[in-house]
Design an enzyme around this catalytic site. Sequence first.
Site, PDB file in Angstrom:
ATOM      1  CB  SER A   1     113.408  85.710  31.474  1.00  0.00           C
ATOM      2  OG  SER A   1     112.643  85.331  31.321  1.00  0.00           O
TER       3      SER A   1
ATOM      4  CB  THR B   1     110.767  87.070  37.584  1.00  0.00           C
ATOM      5  OG1 THR B   1     112.078  87.362  37.108  1.00  0.00           O
ATOM      6  CG2 THR B   1     110.532  85.648  38.434  1.00  0.00           C
TER       7      THR B   1
ATOM      8  CB  THR C   1     113.895  84.678  38.051  1.00  0.00           C
ATOM      9  OG1 THR C   1     114.220  85.616  36.698  1.00  0.00           O
ATOM     10  CG2 THR C   1     114.867  84.994  39.046  1.00  0.00           C
TER      11      THR C   1
ATOM     12  NE  ARG D   1     120.932  91.335  40.089  1.00  0.00           N
ATOM     13  CZ  ARG D   1     119.380  91.012  39.403  1.00  0.00           C
ATOM     14  NH1 ARG D   1     119.465  89.677  40.001  1.00  0.00           N
ATOM     15  NH2 ARG D   1     118.484  91.296  39.557  1.00  0.00           N
ATOM     16  CB  VAL D   2     121.174  87.349  44.657  1.00  0.00           C
ATOM     17  CG1 VAL D   2     119.483  86.394  45.331  1.00  0.00           C
ATOM     18  CG2 VAL D   2     122.171  85.894  44.509  1.00  0.00           C
ATOM     19  N   GLY D   3     118.596  88.819  42.859  1.00  0.00           N
ATOM     20  CA  GLY D   3     117.759  90.159  42.647  1.00  0.00           C
ATOM     21  C   GLY D   3     116.846  89.875  43.246  1.00  0.00           C
ATOM     22  CG  ASP D   4     113.145  90.823  42.461  1.00  0.00           C
ATOM     23  OD1 ASP D   4     113.308  90.534  41.374  1.00  0.00           O
ATOM     24  OD2 ASP D   4     112.006  91.133  42.464  1.00  0.00           O
TER      25      ASP D   4
ATOM     26  CB  THR E   1     108.577  90.670  37.178  1.00  0.00           C
ATOM     27  OG1 THR E   1     108.827  90.775  36.008  1.00  0.00           O
ATOM     28  CG2 THR E   1     107.473  90.911  36.365  1.00  0.00           C
ATOM     29  N   GLY E   2     110.636  92.503  36.949  1.00  0.00           N
ATOM     30  CA  GLY E   2     111.635  93.635  36.978  1.00  0.00           C
ATOM     31  C   GLY E   2     112.795  94.695  37.219  1.00  0.00           C
TER      32      GLY E   2
ATOM     33  N   GLY F   1     115.458  94.098  39.887  1.00  0.00           N
ATOM     34  CA  GLY F   1     115.541  93.000  41.446  1.00  0.00           C
ATOM     35  C   GLY F   1     115.749  94.025  42.029  1.00  0.00           C
TER      36      GLY F   1
HETATM   37  N1  ASP Z   1     113.158  90.570  38.589  1.00  0.00           N
HETATM   38  C1  ASP Z   1     114.183  89.425  38.576  1.00  0.00           C
HETATM   39  C2  ASP Z   1     115.544  89.952  38.984  1.00  0.00           C
HETATM   40  O1  ASP Z   1     116.043  91.297  39.173  1.00  0.00           O
HETATM   41  C3  ASP Z   1     114.112  89.695  36.660  1.00  0.00           C
HETATM   42  C4  ASP Z   1     112.949  90.105  36.485  1.00  0.00           C
HETATM   43  O2  ASP Z   1     111.618  89.678  37.093  1.00  0.00           O
HETATM   44  O3  ASP Z   1     112.661  90.331  35.045  1.00  0.00           O
HETATM   45  O4  ASP Z   1     116.221  89.509  38.703  1.00  0.00           O
END
Ligand code: ASP
Length: 333
Positions: free
Chosen positions: A76, A190, A208, A218-221, A241-242, A244
């Site tokens: 990841s 992440t 990440t 796609r772009v997350g947080d 994390t998690g 996003g």
């Molecule tokens: N936060 C990350 C994302 O959404 C993934 C993660 O931390 O699990 O890209």
Amino acid sequence: MSEIVRRALFLAPGLAMASAVSAADRPVPRAVMVSTWDFGRVANAAGIEVRRARGSALDMVEAGGRVVESDPDNTSVGIGGYPDRDGRVTLDACVMNWNGDIGAVCALEDIAHPVSVARAVMEKTPHTMLVGEGARRFALDQAFETAVMPSPSAEAAWREWLKTSTYAPVSNRENTEWRSMPGGPGNHDTIGLLAIGLDGHMAGACTTSGLAFKMRGRVGDSPIIGAGLFVDDEVGAATATGVGEDVVRVAGSHAVVEAMRQGKSPTEACRSVIERLARLRGTAVADHQVAFLALSKSGEWGGWALQPGFTFAVTDASGATRVERAGSLFEAR
Ligand code: ASP
């Protein structure tokens, strides 16, 4: 609001609290580095070495991020990251320094250390964020190390996933079947890193490969300042994390830092933003994992998560490290 969210928020706070490590159990009074998940341990070890060599907080978090980015078995983050649904690994990262300097890259391909490219965006360009092909071209111009991605095992996981092409973030939490699911063990996680340097200044980084098998583009947080990371040298810093998409909705890391500014401890600040997210989204997040980790200016730390199972590494100035397990809003199911 669903029954499960209502129960977690209003009826069972004691149960949720019980899973947190109590302050009395902590061996170190002041942390100088915290990082998300179990792999935070190796990241912090690298960061502490840098601190001993009189590197800055920014040097510490960059060094820690690079260690995890280099691990081919980490699915990841960095070179071992799982690809998007088109089979391409796209990396997101950001850094933030004590004085408000920021840099970020989104959807960066073929480059081994996005955290260092994010730092170079901050230090060598008039901008704060580069994305996609522009980020890649900048990294190549700056002679950053390239890498062939996906790794053979990440490609195999993607080919397996293609058989069903079912997209669902698999929460990294306890008591689930996530280990056996396509993209398992856990198809997202992440590394977020927060540090205090010898001079007392703070910095943070986040890096990440994002959600496994995400839509292309796609772009997350994680590369978004205020969502995946925020540093305020007067108050403290936070990272996320998690899933996003959930973190961005509440500008999560900024919200955690602002809660600390209002006087909450790092743990309570993280918890307040997790609860706010649950109130806002109800059943939409009942199955998601989102977690925050915070470090105050004075070296107090804490984390909180939606689901049980979020761990983080805490290191003091001597280098003593322990991995703690955060409390959570929901109980194990
Ligand atoms: N936060 C990350 C994302 O959404 C993934 C993660 O931390 O699990 O890209």
